[in-house]
Motif scaffolding. Structure first.
Motif, PDB file in Angstrom:
ATOM      1  N   ARG A  19       0.854  -1.187   0.000  1.00 45.49           N
ATOM      2  CA  ARG A  19       0.000   0.000   0.000  1.00 45.49           C
ATOM      3  C   ARG A  19       0.886   1.231   0.000  1.00 45.49           C
ATOM      4  O   ARG A  19       1.709   1.408   0.906  1.00 45.49           O
ATOM      5  CB  ARG A  19      -0.935   0.022   1.208  1.00 45.49           C
ATOM      6  CG  ARG A  19      -1.972   1.139   1.169  1.00 45.49           C
ATOM      7  CD  ARG A  19      -2.920   1.043   2.361  1.00 45.49           C
ATOM      8  NE  ARG A  19      -3.966   2.051   2.316  1.00 45.49           N
ATOM      9  CZ  ARG A  19      -5.140   1.871   1.702  1.00 45.49           C
ATOM     10  NH1 ARG A  19      -5.395   0.728   1.093  1.00 45.49           N
ATOM     11  NH2 ARG A  19      -6.050   2.846   1.706  1.00 45.49           N
ATOM     12  N   LEU A  20       0.720   2.070  -1.009  1.00 45.27           N
ATOM     13  CA  LEU A  20       1.444   3.326  -1.090  1.00 45.27           C
ATOM     14  C   LEU A  20       0.560   4.457  -0.578  1.00 45.27           C
ATOM     15  O   LEU A  20      -0.648   4.462  -0.816  1.00 45.27           O
ATOM     16  CB  LEU A  20       1.857   3.622  -2.533  1.00 45.27           C
ATOM     17  CG  LEU A  20       2.665   2.544  -3.252  1.00 45.27           C
ATOM     18  CD1 LEU A  20       3.043   3.029  -4.650  1.00 45.27           C
ATOM     19  CD2 LEU A  20       3.913   2.177  -2.469  1.00 45.27           C
ATOM     20  N   SER A  21       1.197   5.402   0.084  1.00 43.05           N
ATOM     21  CA  SER A  21       0.469   6.564   0.577  1.00 43.05           C
ATOM     22  C   SER A  21       1.190   7.831   0.153  1.00 43.05           C
ATOM     23  O   SER A  21       2.412   7.844   0.008  1.00 43.05           O
ATOM     24  CB  SER A  21       0.359   6.526   2.098  1.00 43.05           C
ATOM     25  OG  SER A  21      -0.412   5.424   2.529  1.00 43.05           O
ATOM     26  N   GLY A  35      -3.090  11.306  -8.469  1.00 43.78           N
ATOM     27  CA  GLY A  35      -2.866  10.000  -9.070  1.00 43.78           C
ATOM     28  C   GLY A  35      -1.488   9.457  -8.792  1.00 43.78           C
ATOM     29  O   GLY A  35      -0.695  10.048  -8.057  1.00 43.78           O
ATOM     30  N   TRP A  36      -1.260   8.299  -9.388  1.00 48.16           N
ATOM     31  CA  TRP A  36       0.030   7.619  -9.284  1.00 48.16           C
ATOM     32  C   TRP A  36       0.535   7.287 -10.685  1.00 48.16           C
ATOM     33  O   TRP A  36      -0.229   6.793 -11.533  1.00 48.16           O
ATOM     34  CB  TRP A  36      -0.113   6.338  -8.470  1.00 48.16           C
ATOM     35  CG  TRP A  36      -0.394   6.572  -7.032  1.00 48.16           C
ATOM     36  CD1 TRP A  36      -1.619   6.689  -6.437  1.00 48.16           C
ATOM     37  CD2 TRP A  36       0.576   6.734  -5.995  1.00 48.16           C
ATOM     38  NE1 TRP A  36      -1.472   6.928  -5.093  1.00 48.16           N
ATOM     39  CE2 TRP A  36      -0.130   6.950  -4.790  1.00 48.16           C
ATOM     40  CE3 TRP A  36       1.970   6.716  -5.947  1.00 48.16           C
ATOM     41  CZ2 TRP A  36       0.501   7.144  -3.567  1.00 48.16           C
ATOM     42  CZ3 TRP A  36       2.594   6.912  -4.745  1.00 48.16           C
ATOM     43  CH2 TRP A  36       1.871   7.119  -3.561  1.00 48.16           C
ATOM     44  N   VAL A  48      -0.667   5.140 -13.770  1.00 54.21           N
ATOM     45  CA  VAL A  48      -1.167   3.914 -13.150  1.00 54.21           C
ATOM     46  C   VAL A  48      -2.641   4.076 -12.783  1.00 54.21           C
ATOM     47  O   VAL A  48      -3.473   3.244 -13.137  1.00 54.21           O
ATOM     48  CB  VAL A  48      -0.364   3.564 -11.886  1.00 54.21           C
ATOM     49  CG1 VAL A  48      -0.954   2.344 -11.189  1.00 54.21           C
ATOM     50  CG2 VAL A  48       1.102   3.335 -12.232  1.00 54.21           C
ATOM     51  N   ALA A  49      -2.950   5.147 -12.064  1.00 54.99           N
ATOM     52  CA  ALA A  49      -4.327   5.371 -11.620  1.00 54.99           C
ATOM     53  C   ALA A  49      -4.499   6.839 -11.285  1.00 54.99           C
ATOM     54  O   ALA A  49      -3.541   7.510 -10.881  1.00 54.99           O
ATOM     55  CB  ALA A  49      -4.655   4.507 -10.401  1.00 54.99           C
ATOM     56  N   VAL A  50      -5.721   7.324 -11.447  1.00 52.95           N
ATOM     57  CA  VAL A  50      -6.030   8.704 -11.124  1.00 52.95           C
ATOM     58  C   VAL A  50      -7.397   8.754 -10.458  1.00 52.95           C
ATOM     59  O   VAL A  50      -8.257   7.912 -10.718  1.00 52.95           O
ATOM     60  CB  VAL A  50      -6.003   9.585 -12.396  1.00 52.95           C
ATOM     61  CG1 VAL A  50      -7.092   9.174 -13.371  1.00 52.95           C
ATOM     62  CG2 VAL A  50      -6.107  11.055 -12.049  1.00 52.95           C
ATOM     63  N   ILE A  51      -7.561   9.733  -9.570  1.00 46.66           N
ATOM     64  CA  ILE A  51      -8.831   9.893  -8.862  1.00 46.66           C
ATOM     65  C   ILE A  51      -9.155  11.380  -8.789  1.00 46.66           C
ATOM     66  O   ILE A  51      -8.291  12.204  -8.474  1.00 46.66           O
ATOM     67  CB  ILE A  51      -8.759   9.244  -7.459  1.00 46.66           C
ATOM     68  CG1 ILE A  51     -10.116   9.312  -6.766  1.00 46.66           C
ATOM     69  CG2 ILE A  51      -7.657   9.854  -6.599  1.00 46.66           C
ATOM     70  CD1 ILE A  51     -10.185   8.417  -5.518  1.00 46.66           C
ATOM     71  N   ASN A  73     -10.096  13.633   1.097  1.00 42.80           N
ATOM     72  CA  ASN A  73     -10.057  15.056   0.760  1.00 42.80           C
ATOM     73  C   ASN A  73      -9.790  15.932   1.978  1.00 42.80           C
ATOM     74  O   ASN A  73      -9.149  16.977   1.875  1.00 42.80           O
ATOM     75  CB  ASN A  73     -11.361  15.469   0.091  1.00 42.80           C
ATOM     76  CG  ASN A  73     -11.515  14.876  -1.303  1.00 42.80           C
ATOM     77  OD1 ASN A  73     -10.526  14.612  -1.981  1.00 42.80           O
ATOM     78  ND2 ASN A  73     -12.741  14.655  -1.723  1.00 42.80           N
ATOM     79  N   ALA A  74     -10.257  15.510   3.115  1.00 37.30           N
ATOM     80  CA  ALA A  74     -10.050  16.296   4.328  1.00 37.30           C
ATOM     81  C   ALA A  74      -8.578  16.313   4.724  1.00 37.30           C
ATOM     82  O   ALA A  74      -8.058  17.330   5.197  1.00 37.30           O
ATOM     83  CB  ALA A  74     -10.904  15.746   5.456  1.00 37.30           C
ATOM     84  N   LYS A  75      -7.915  15.190   4.529  1.00 31.73           N
ATOM     85  CA  LYS A  75      -6.506  15.089   4.914  1.00 31.73           C
ATOM     86  C   LYS A  75      -5.563  15.398   3.747  1.00 31.73           C
ATOM     87  O   LYS A  75      -4.351  15.492   3.946  1.00 31.73           O
ATOM     88  CB  LYS A  75      -6.211  13.688   5.445  1.00 31.73           C
ATOM     89  CG  LYS A  75      -6.952  13.344   6.733  1.00 31.73           C
ATOM     90  CD  LYS A  75      -6.595  11.950   7.204  1.00 31.73           C
ATOM     91  CE  LYS A  75      -7.319  11.607   8.498  1.00 31.73           C
ATOM     92  NZ  LYS A  75      -6.990  10.232   8.976  1.00 31.73           N
ATOM     93  N   ASN A  76      -6.125  15.503   2.543  1.00 36.75           N
ATOM     94  CA  ASN A  76      -5.327  15.754   1.339  1.00 36.75           C
ATOM     95  C   ASN A  76      -4.285  14.652   1.136  1.00 36.75           C
ATOM     96  O   ASN A  76      -3.081  14.920   0.962  1.00 36.75           O
ATOM     97  CB  ASN A  76      -4.650  17.115   1.373  1.00 36.75           C
ATOM     98  CG  ASN A  76      -4.658  17.771  -0.009  1.00 36.75           C
ATOM     99  OD1 ASN A  76      -5.081  17.172  -0.991  1.00 36.75           O
ATOM    100  ND2 ASN A  76      -4.168  18.991  -0.080  1.00 36.75           N
ATOM    101  N   THR A  77      -4.779  13.432   1.166  1.00 34.74           N
ATOM    102  CA  THR A  77      -3.914  12.267   0.961  1.00 34.74           C
ATOM    103  C   THR A  77      -4.507  11.380  -0.137  1.00 34.74           C
ATOM    104  O   THR A  77      -5.717  11.415  -0.397  1.00 34.74           O
ATOM    105  CB  THR A  77      -3.766  11.431   2.234  1.00 34.74           C
ATOM    106  OG1 THR A  77      -5.073  10.985   2.653  1.00 34.74           O
ATOM    107  CG2 THR A  77      -3.125  12.226   3.361  1.00 34.74           C
ATOM    108  N   VAL A  78      -3.638  10.609  -0.757  1.00 34.72           N
ATOM    109  CA  VAL A  78      -4.064   9.642  -1.755  1.00 34.72           C
ATOM    110  C   VAL A  78      -3.288   8.352  -1.543  1.00 34.72           C
ATOM    111  O   VAL A  78      -2.087   8.389  -1.261  1.00 34.72           O
ATOM    112  CB  VAL A  78      -3.874  10.177  -3.195  1.00 34.72           C
ATOM    113  CG1 VAL A  78      -2.426  10.493  -3.485  1.00 34.72           C
ATOM    114  CG2 VAL A  78      -4.437   9.203  -4.221  1.00 34.72           C
TER     115      VAL A  78
END
Length: 112
Positions: A19-21, A35-36, A48-51, A73-78
């Motif tokens: 799992r990448l963060s 995305g990644w 690889v992937a986008v959201i 979105n609250a933490k601004n993480t993917v």
């Protein structure tokens, strides 16, 4: 100053999971897509992937059904959950923000 900081890369056997963060810091609106991407030795960087902010997702054909991208979105993480990893998934993985920012990259190595 905006920074994208990735974590979670490493060495895993074929069939395993990682799992990448990615955490975004600095003054930036969180409405952008995230995305990644990845880049294997001797190859071009590929998506690889986008959201999107609305959590619509899109994946490269090579990872569909195996990888899942998600965001807070609250933490601004993917995050990128990678299952059933294959040898050909070996690459440096980069976090990307739609405003044009990149992380420094994290190595993912799939090897027996």
């Amino acid at each position: 100053q905006v920074q994208l900081v990735e974590s979670g890369g490493g060495l895993v056997q074929p069939g395993g999971s990682l799992r990448l963060s990615c955490a975004v810091s600095g003054s930036i609106n969180n409405i952008y897509a995230m995305g990644w991407y990845r880049q294997a030795p001797g190859k071009q960087r590929e998506l690889v992937a986008v959201i999107t902010w609305a959590k619509t997702t899109s994946y490269a054909d090579s990872v569909k059904g195996r990888f899942t991208i998600s965001r807070d979105n609250a933490k601004n993480t993917v995050d990128l959950q990678m299952n059933s990893l294959k040898l050909e998934d070996t690459a440096v993985y980069y976090c990307w923000n739609g405003a044009g920012y990149w992380g420094q990259g994290t190595q993912v190595t799939v090897s027996s």
